[in-house]
Design a protein around this motif. Structure first.
Motif, PDB file in Angstrom:
ATOM      1  N   PHE A  47       0.849  -1.202   0.000  1.00  0.00           N
ATOM      2  CA  PHE A  47       0.000   0.000   0.000  1.00  0.00           C
ATOM      3  C   PHE A  47       0.875   1.239   0.000  1.00  0.00           C
ATOM      4  CE2 PHE A  47      -2.267  -3.562   1.569  1.00  0.00           C
ATOM      5  CZ  PHE A  47      -3.499  -3.447   0.932  1.00  0.00           C
ATOM      6  N   ASN A  48       0.499   2.209  -0.842  1.00  0.00           N
ATOM      7  CA  ASN A  48       1.274   3.450  -0.872  1.00  0.00           C
ATOM      8  C   ASN A  48       0.364   4.662  -0.853  1.00  0.00           C
ATOM      9  OD1 ASN A  48       0.389   3.746  -3.518  1.00  0.00           O
ATOM     10  ND2 ASN A  48       2.343   3.198  -4.443  1.00  0.00           N
ATOM     11  N   ARG A  49       0.985   5.810  -0.584  1.00  0.00           N
ATOM     12  CA  ARG A  49       0.231   7.069  -0.501  1.00  0.00           C
ATOM     13  C   ARG A  49       1.116   8.201  -1.012  1.00  0.00           C
ATOM     14  NH1 ARG A  49      -2.315   9.517   5.062  1.00  0.00           N
ATOM     15  NH2 ARG A  49      -0.128   9.656   5.675  1.00  0.00           N
ATOM     16  N   TYR A  50       0.491   9.100  -1.776  1.00  0.00           N
ATOM     17  CA  TYR A  50       1.185  10.296  -2.249  1.00  0.00           C
ATOM     18  C   TYR A  50       0.352  11.484  -1.794  1.00  0.00           C
ATOM     19  CZ  TYR A  50       3.136   6.997  -5.738  1.00  0.00           C
ATOM     20  OH  TYR A  50       3.721   5.915  -6.365  1.00  0.00           O
ATOM     21  N   VAL A  51       0.995  12.424  -1.095  1.00  0.00           N
ATOM     22  CA  VAL A  51       0.348  13.689  -0.712  1.00  0.00           C
ATOM     23  C   VAL A  51       1.101  14.808  -1.432  1.00  0.00           C
ATOM     24  CG1 VAL A  51      -0.595  12.829   1.472  1.00  0.00           C
ATOM     25  CG2 VAL A  51       1.703  13.787   1.432  1.00  0.00           C
ATOM     26  N   VAL A  57      11.663   1.288 -13.852  1.00  0.00           N
ATOM     27  CA  VAL A  57      11.185  -0.037 -14.234  1.00  0.00           C
ATOM     28  C   VAL A  57      11.235  -0.883 -12.967  1.00  0.00           C
ATOM     29  CG1 VAL A  57      13.457  -0.896 -15.001  1.00  0.00           C
ATOM     30  CG2 VAL A  57      11.373  -1.848 -15.985  1.00  0.00           C
ATOM     31  N   ASP A  58      10.231  -1.738 -12.777  1.00  0.00           N
ATOM     32  CA  ASP A  58      10.176  -2.531 -11.546  1.00  0.00           C
ATOM     33  C   ASP A  58      11.250  -3.626 -11.574  1.00  0.00           C
ATOM     34  OD1 ASP A  58       8.074  -0.987 -10.674  1.00  0.00           O
ATOM     35  OD2 ASP A  58       6.546  -2.322 -11.511  1.00  0.00           O
ATOM     36  N   ASN A  59      11.752  -3.967 -10.385  1.00  0.00           N
ATOM     37  CA  ASN A  59      12.734  -5.056 -10.297  1.00  0.00           C
ATOM     38  C   ASN A  59      12.152  -6.323 -10.919  1.00  0.00           C
ATOM     39  OD1 ASN A  59      14.400  -3.371  -8.933  1.00  0.00           O
ATOM     40  ND2 ASN A  59      14.241  -4.422  -6.953  1.00  0.00           N
ATOM     41  N   ALA A  62      -4.927  13.326  -1.328  1.00  0.00           N
ATOM     42  CA  ALA A  62      -4.041  12.167  -1.150  1.00  0.00           C
ATOM     43  C   ALA A  62      -4.442  11.069  -2.124  1.00  0.00           C
ATOM     44  CB  ALA A  62      -4.139  11.656   0.285  1.00  0.00           C
ATOM     45  N   ARG A  63      -3.430  10.469  -2.728  1.00  0.00           N
ATOM     46  CA  ARG A  63      -3.674   9.320  -3.615  1.00  0.00           C
ATOM     47  C   ARG A  63      -3.206   8.071  -2.881  1.00  0.00           C
ATOM     48  NH1 ARG A  63      -0.677   5.759  -7.003  1.00  0.00           N
ATOM     49  NH2 ARG A  63      -1.227   5.702  -9.212  1.00  0.00           N
ATOM     50  N   VAL A  64      -4.159   7.217  -2.538  1.00  0.00           N
ATOM     51  CA  VAL A  64      -3.859   5.988  -1.806  1.00  0.00           C
ATOM     52  C   VAL A  64      -4.147   4.815  -2.745  1.00  0.00           C
ATOM     53  CG1 VAL A  64      -4.435   4.621   0.244  1.00  0.00           C
ATOM     54  CG2 VAL A  64      -4.531   7.113   0.352  1.00  0.00           C
ATOM     55  N   LEU A 106       8.383   1.098 -18.724  1.00  0.00           N
ATOM     56  CA  LEU A 106       8.766   2.249 -17.909  1.00  0.00           C
ATOM     57  C   LEU A 106       7.476   2.903 -17.444  1.00  0.00           C
ATOM     58  CD1 LEU A 106      11.510   4.404 -19.682  1.00  0.00           C
ATOM     59  CD2 LEU A 106      11.660   3.226 -17.488  1.00  0.00           C
ATOM     60  N   HIS A 107       7.426   3.302 -16.175  1.00  0.00           N
ATOM     61  CA  HIS A 107       6.225   3.974 -15.693  1.00  0.00           C
ATOM     62  C   HIS A 107       6.584   4.973 -14.614  1.00  0.00           C
ATOM     63  CE1 HIS A 107       6.781   0.273 -13.375  1.00  0.00           C
ATOM     64  NE2 HIS A 107       6.309   0.953 -12.335  1.00  0.00           N
ATOM     65  N   ARG A 108       5.643   5.873 -14.336  1.00  0.00           N
ATOM     66  CA  ARG A 108       5.875   6.896 -13.309  1.00  0.00           C
ATOM     67  C   ARG A 108       4.528   7.332 -12.736  1.00  0.00           C
ATOM     68  NH1 ARG A 108       6.690   9.328 -18.399  1.00  0.00           N
ATOM     69  NH2 ARG A 108       5.529  11.258 -18.742  1.00  0.00           N
ATOM     70  N   ALA A 129       0.537  -4.091 -11.138  1.00  0.00           N
ATOM     71  CA  ALA A 129      -0.857  -3.671 -10.941  1.00  0.00           C
ATOM     72  C   ALA A 129      -0.943  -2.545  -9.925  1.00  0.00           C
ATOM     73  CB  ALA A 129      -1.684  -4.855 -10.448  1.00  0.00           C
ATOM     74  N   THR A 130      -1.836  -1.605 -10.205  1.00  0.00           N
ATOM     75  CA  THR A 130      -2.215  -0.584  -9.213  1.00  0.00           C
ATOM     76  C   THR A 130      -3.720  -0.656  -9.024  1.00  0.00           C
ATOM     77  OG1 THR A 130      -0.390   0.920  -9.752  1.00  0.00           O
ATOM     78  CG2 THR A 130      -2.318   1.898  -8.705  1.00  0.00           C
ATOM     79  N   LEU A 131      -4.143  -0.792  -7.779  1.00  0.00           N
ATOM     80  CA  LEU A 131      -5.566  -0.808  -7.430  1.00  0.00           C
ATOM     81  C   LEU A 131      -5.848   0.506  -6.691  1.00  0.00           C
ATOM     82  CD1 LEU A 131      -8.349  -2.045  -6.805  1.00  0.00           C
ATOM     83  CD2 LEU A 131      -7.256  -3.503  -5.124  1.00  0.00           C
TER      84      LEU A 131
HETATM   85  O1  LIG Z   1       1.727   4.005  -7.156  1.00  0.00           O
HETATM   86  C1  LIG Z   1       1.627   3.417  -8.230  1.00  0.00           C
HETATM   87  O2  LIG Z   1       0.600   3.420  -8.920  1.00  0.00           O
HETATM   88  C2  LIG Z   1       2.802   2.639  -8.796  1.00  0.00           C
HETATM   89  C3  LIG Z   1       3.870   2.349  -7.797  1.00  0.00           C
HETATM   90  C4  LIG Z   1       5.079   1.803  -8.475  1.00  0.00           C
HETATM   91  O3  LIG Z   1       5.285   1.952  -9.640  1.00  0.00           O
HETATM   92  C5  LIG Z   1       6.053   1.002  -7.700  1.00  0.00           C
HETATM   93  O4  LIG Z   1       5.964   0.980  -6.443  1.00  0.00           O
HETATM   94  O5  LIG Z   1       6.948   0.408  -8.308  1.00  0.00           O
END
Ligand SMILES: O=C(O)CCC(=O)C(=O)O
Ligand SMILES: [Fe+2]
Length: 226
Positions: free
Chosen positions: A84-88, A97-99, A168-170, A158-160, A117-119
């Motif tokens: 789970f992540n959060r951006y404020v 690029v993911d590992n 907040a984006r959770v 590649l993604h960002r 995947a992002t939910l």
């Molecule tokens: O927050 C997201 O949608 C993607 C997160 C992400 O790319 C990552 O943790 O590698």
């Protein structure tokens, strides 16, 4: 293939997740980042050992088991327990690029990341920015979905995540090792699967439906690694 899957979580499940996550003990996301992504990762994450992360991770895994489009598109062999992540405001995650390989926490097991995947767990109107931008061979795709919806994209891309400027984006995010590692082969199987399902609705008895179903299984037999 980039695929949006609506309604992976119900409104009640989203509300439960948000209730727990809004009171959770968030840490710097760089703790779990690889070498390159640590330089561009500015977000917050729940540690994998956090009881809230464990509870909600289970909830999401159970939801994935009853999401037919996830099963058909990702052809999962192993699913990494969702994080789970959060951006404020002020936070973003630059291009990375993911590992390719990740160790499943608390086990000796390593998983190849084929599908990312992002939910989404925040309603889009509750924050500005925070689009997930995915680059593939067809160009750049910007994704921001209703809470409860999920996007799948090839882990090779590649993604960002664009900077959040309000609210907040959770989200939950995770990786899947697929039975079919190649994105092109996996996409083809998914397309064939969708076609067969359409066909079966209109002409279930048609011999061609049986023939196409046999093709699906025989391609899967050719490509699946178990
Ligand atoms: O927050 C997201 O949608 C993607 C997160 C992400 O790319 C990552 O943790 O590698
Ligand atoms: Fe990523």
């Amino acid at each position: 293939m980039l695929l949006q899957i609506p309604g992976v979580l119900s409104a009640d499940e989203v509300a439960l997740c948000r209730d727990r996550l809004d009171r959770a003990d968030w840490h710097d996301g760089r703790l779990t980042a690889g070498h390159q992504s640590a330089r561009v990762k500015v977000n917050q994450q729940l540690p994998e050992t956090d009881p809230v992360a464990r509870e909600l991770s289970e909830l999401v895994l159970r939801a994935l088991e009853r999401a037919p489009d996830f099963l058909a598109a990702a052809l999962p062999r192993h699913v990494y327990p969702p994080l789970f992540n959060r951006y404020v405001p002020g936070m973003s995650f630059g291009a990375h690029v993911d590992n390719a390989v990740r160790q499943v926490p608390g086990t000796a097991y390593r998983l190849r990341t084929d599908v990312s995947a992002t939910l989404f767990l925040s309603a889009p109107e509750d924050y500005d920015g925070g689009e997930l931008v995915v680059e593939d061979t067809y160009g750049t795709h910007s994704v921001k979905l209703p809470a409860g919806d999920m996007v799948l994209y090839p882990a090779t891309s590649l993604h960002r995540v664009m900077p959040v400027t309000r609210g907040a984006r959770v989200a939950a995010f995770f990786w899947t090792q697929s039975m079919v590692k190649d994105d092109g082969e996996r996409s083809l199987l998914f397309d064939l699967d969708l076609g067969i399902r359409e066909f079966a609705k209109t002409a279930p008895e048609a011999p061609a439906a049986l023939r196409l179903t046999a093709c699906y299984h025989n391609l899967l037999r050719r490509w699946a690694e178990l």
